[in-house]
Design a protein around this motif. Sequence first.
Motif, PDB file in Angstrom:
ATOM      1  N   UNK A  20       1.087  -1.015  -0.198  1.00 12.48           N
ATOM      2  CA  UNK A  20      -0.169  -0.134   0.277  1.00 12.48           C
ATOM      3  C   UNK A  20       0.953   1.418   0.252  1.00 12.48           C
ATOM      4  N   UNK A  21       1.514   1.142  -0.072  1.00  8.77           N
ATOM      5  CA  UNK A  21       3.321   2.068  -0.042  1.00  8.77           C
ATOM      6  C   UNK A  21       3.851   2.382  -1.324  1.00  8.77           C
ATOM      7  N   UNK A  22       4.526   3.031  -2.063  1.00  3.66           N
ATOM      8  CA  UNK A  22       5.250   3.071  -3.498  1.00  3.66           C
ATOM      9  C   UNK A  22       6.402   3.457  -3.086  1.00  3.66           C
ATOM     10  N   UNK A  23       6.777   2.426  -3.784  1.00  2.67           N
ATOM     11  CA  UNK A  23       7.727   1.748  -2.823  1.00  2.67           C
ATOM     12  C   UNK A  23       9.329   2.496  -4.809  1.00  2.67           C
ATOM     13  N   UNK A  24      10.450   2.762  -4.745  1.00  2.29           N
ATOM     14  CA  UNK A  24      11.511   3.819  -5.464  1.00  2.29           C
ATOM     15  C   UNK A  24      12.398   2.882  -6.737  1.00  2.29           C
ATOM     16  N   UNK A  55      -4.946   3.683   2.590  1.00  3.46           N
ATOM     17  CA  UNK A  55      -4.802   4.001   1.275  1.00  3.46           C
ATOM     18  C   UNK A  55      -5.989   3.663  -0.026  1.00  3.46           C
ATOM     19  N   UNK A  56      -6.252   4.203  -1.169  1.00  9.42           N
ATOM     20  CA  UNK A  56      -7.612   3.877  -2.210  1.00  9.42           C
ATOM     21  C   UNK A  56      -6.631   3.665  -3.745  1.00  9.42           C
ATOM     22  N   UNK A  57      -7.058   2.422  -3.832  1.00  7.97           N
ATOM     23  CA  UNK A  57      -6.466   1.645  -5.140  1.00  7.97           C
ATOM     24  C   UNK A  57      -7.843   2.064  -6.335  1.00  7.97           C
ATOM     25  N   UNK A  58      -7.082   2.209  -7.370  1.00 12.67           N
ATOM     26  CA  UNK A  58      -8.046   2.589  -8.216  1.00 12.67           C
ATOM     27  C   UNK A  58      -7.941   2.132  -9.492  1.00 12.67           C
ATOM     28  N   UNK A 100      -2.692   4.453  -6.608  1.00 12.94           N
ATOM     29  CA  UNK A 100      -2.319   4.318  -5.080  1.00 12.94           C
ATOM     30  C   UNK A 100      -2.145   5.047  -4.390  1.00 12.94           C
ATOM     31  N   UNK A 101      -3.622   5.949  -4.060  1.00 16.68           N
ATOM     32  CA  UNK A 101      -3.741   6.966  -3.537  1.00 16.68           C
ATOM     33  C   UNK A 101      -4.197   7.405  -2.435  1.00 16.68           C
ATOM     34  N   UNK A 102      -3.384   7.369  -1.012  1.00 14.31           N
ATOM     35  CA  UNK A 102      -3.185   7.730  -0.273  1.00 14.31           C
ATOM     36  C   UNK A 102      -4.782   8.749   0.456  1.00 14.31           C
ATOM     37  N   UNK A 103      -5.079   7.974   1.608  1.00 13.87           N
ATOM     38  CA  UNK A 103      -6.697   8.532   1.800  1.00 13.87           C
ATOM     39  C   UNK A 103      -6.597   8.863   3.135  1.00 13.87           C
TER      40      UNK A 103
END
Length: 671
Positions: free
Chosen positions: A554-558, A578-581, A628-631
């Motif tokens: 649920x958290x972005x990696x780089x 987070x909201x996944x779309x 993947x949008x932090x909410x």
Amino acid sequence: MTLAAFPAARAALLAAALGTLLLAAGCSGRPHAAPSSPSAEAGDGQVELQWNAVGGAKTYVILWSDSTSGAGTVDEIKDISETRYTHTGLTNFHTYTYRIVADSSGGRGPASLSVQATPGPVPGPVEWTTVVTAGNDQVVHFAAAARATRYRVYVAATADSLAGRRPNAIYEETDASPLTRTAAGALTSLYYRVIAMNDTRIGVDGPVATSTAHAYATIDLSPVAPALGDPNADGCLDLINATGDCHGVLTVRDMTTAGLSGLFAAGRTNGDSRFADFNGDGKADLFSNTLSLATDTASRAVLHVNQGTGNFAADAGATALGIGGFGGTVFAADFDNDGDVDLVAPHDGTRGDSARNWLLLNNGGAVFTDAAAAAGVATNPAGPAYVPRGGQAVDFNEDGRVDLLFGSRLLINNGNGTFSDGSAAANVPVRADQGMKLLDVDLDGDLDLIHHDGAVTRLYRNTAGVFDGGTIVDEDTTQATFGLGLNVCDVNSDGFDDVLIAHNITATGMGIPRLLINVNGQLTSSSLPDGFQAAGDLVAHNDLLACGDLDNNGVIDVLARWGTTYRELRAYSSIAAVIKLRVLGSGGERNQQGRIVRLVPQSMPNRRITRVIESGSGLQSQNQYDLLVGAPWLGTYDVTVRFRNGTVMTTAKPGDSLTIYEDGRVVTGLQ
């Protein structure tokens, strides 16, 4: 014989029997215990009381007095059936004392311990919290709250420990933002929640934030641009040259077995690459351009078609187009709104090799026709500022048609096969770039511009479709630096997009990327772990950057390309908010690149989170397709997607995963 004459054990048995007979007869004994754990929470003109239940109690009585008045009178509130009560109509700044008594038809029991509370103004919510790493310190930034006199900054090793108005966690108090926690650790993942106080009165719980702590790993890969996709359709993000396992582990792909050895054919210099389903079979294909003179016939753009297994075969028709030159970022999107994915491949036309831009319109079967000249986008204005390097395909004016941003120009899609230059009207900066991208930095609902020229990074804010004159947000004024690469992603899942920039010291050829954490619309430098620069790197430098949730936490990696290797910067933290779309065509096609998606929390309607479906990122890289949008704000979010023929609206809550189709269907889960 009296009861006292019995031995103690028999007396106890007889007492219990008599109690049972009394209960059976409809009589109730007096409660023997006092209500335990009483609490009093002051509000504005009221006090919220709570206590533990007592066995045998039918009702409760609250004994209370106004301690401030000095009258000493004890009043009663009777016949309370619950174990909580809100005492209203009180005078602010008076201290009230309470004791709770359990009651039954047999009488009252003993009173509880006394508790006190002083009604008065209650602070409002802390709207946002963001953590920035500064060396080995963690700096907690947060919004000021109405009526707050100070703040409690709670910290814990898990997000669950921070639930509620009084989290079961340690805290530090501060008068204002920010709070610096020294030696908290750059590699330590911690969670924070800031709650405002007014005297002893505590406010409502604010959002949970996490520190930007990361682990890193190095993987030796063939040197291609970092593009993230899922060509083998296993639900895990892959690279062109590696497969992922959904846990953040990347395994080197055998490029020959995968059918991709043509990327490294003799005389060919690979440039940018883009995953997209070009032939409409539901599988991700791969288009790759070049970094060589257009006159070099051995170095041509290639299309590799997915054979359905994650392996590829080169398409002769695409190669026959003869696309060559020093290519910029490739953009994949449905530019003619016919439902299939087209391509724009810009090139540097200043080298005297007749290189030009290509607009490749797809007939639906991955057969392309170049329409760049007819569309008015084949050539670029003269000068280094107009050389296409970074950029993005995006529906900038939200009219349902995907526009183009590259080489100091914003090209507006007219919907009739042509583009108009909207650069002057939007005040697009005329400045050479080594990466640029649009982002909604301040959550005001429009797209701002982040621009990196190789050494200096500037932010251009958008007001009503016009960019301002720009502000420098990152620059090393102590030494000469260079860096080819920029990307945008929300690395801490707080709803605000952050910025990553390639960065190296010219004198040594080494460095580590720069991370700018978005603190309520202000981009602030945040440290990455020193270990991200591997030992023994004498000449290797970082450049291209890509973002995606490689381990599905649920958290972005780089991912950063690093010489002939890659380095993965994997987030330690995991956040459920987070909201996944996944945004798809009516038939389930992944063909919505460049479309605008907006999420607005109903509790914070002034926060309008704007995202763009991935079409190609920053500089020669590709982020994941799904959003993947932090909410961070509780409650329901209004979600709007602008498709080619209109909008689809739905709602979502933190933790939801939704698939949104162009025909208006909304399905739970990622389809």
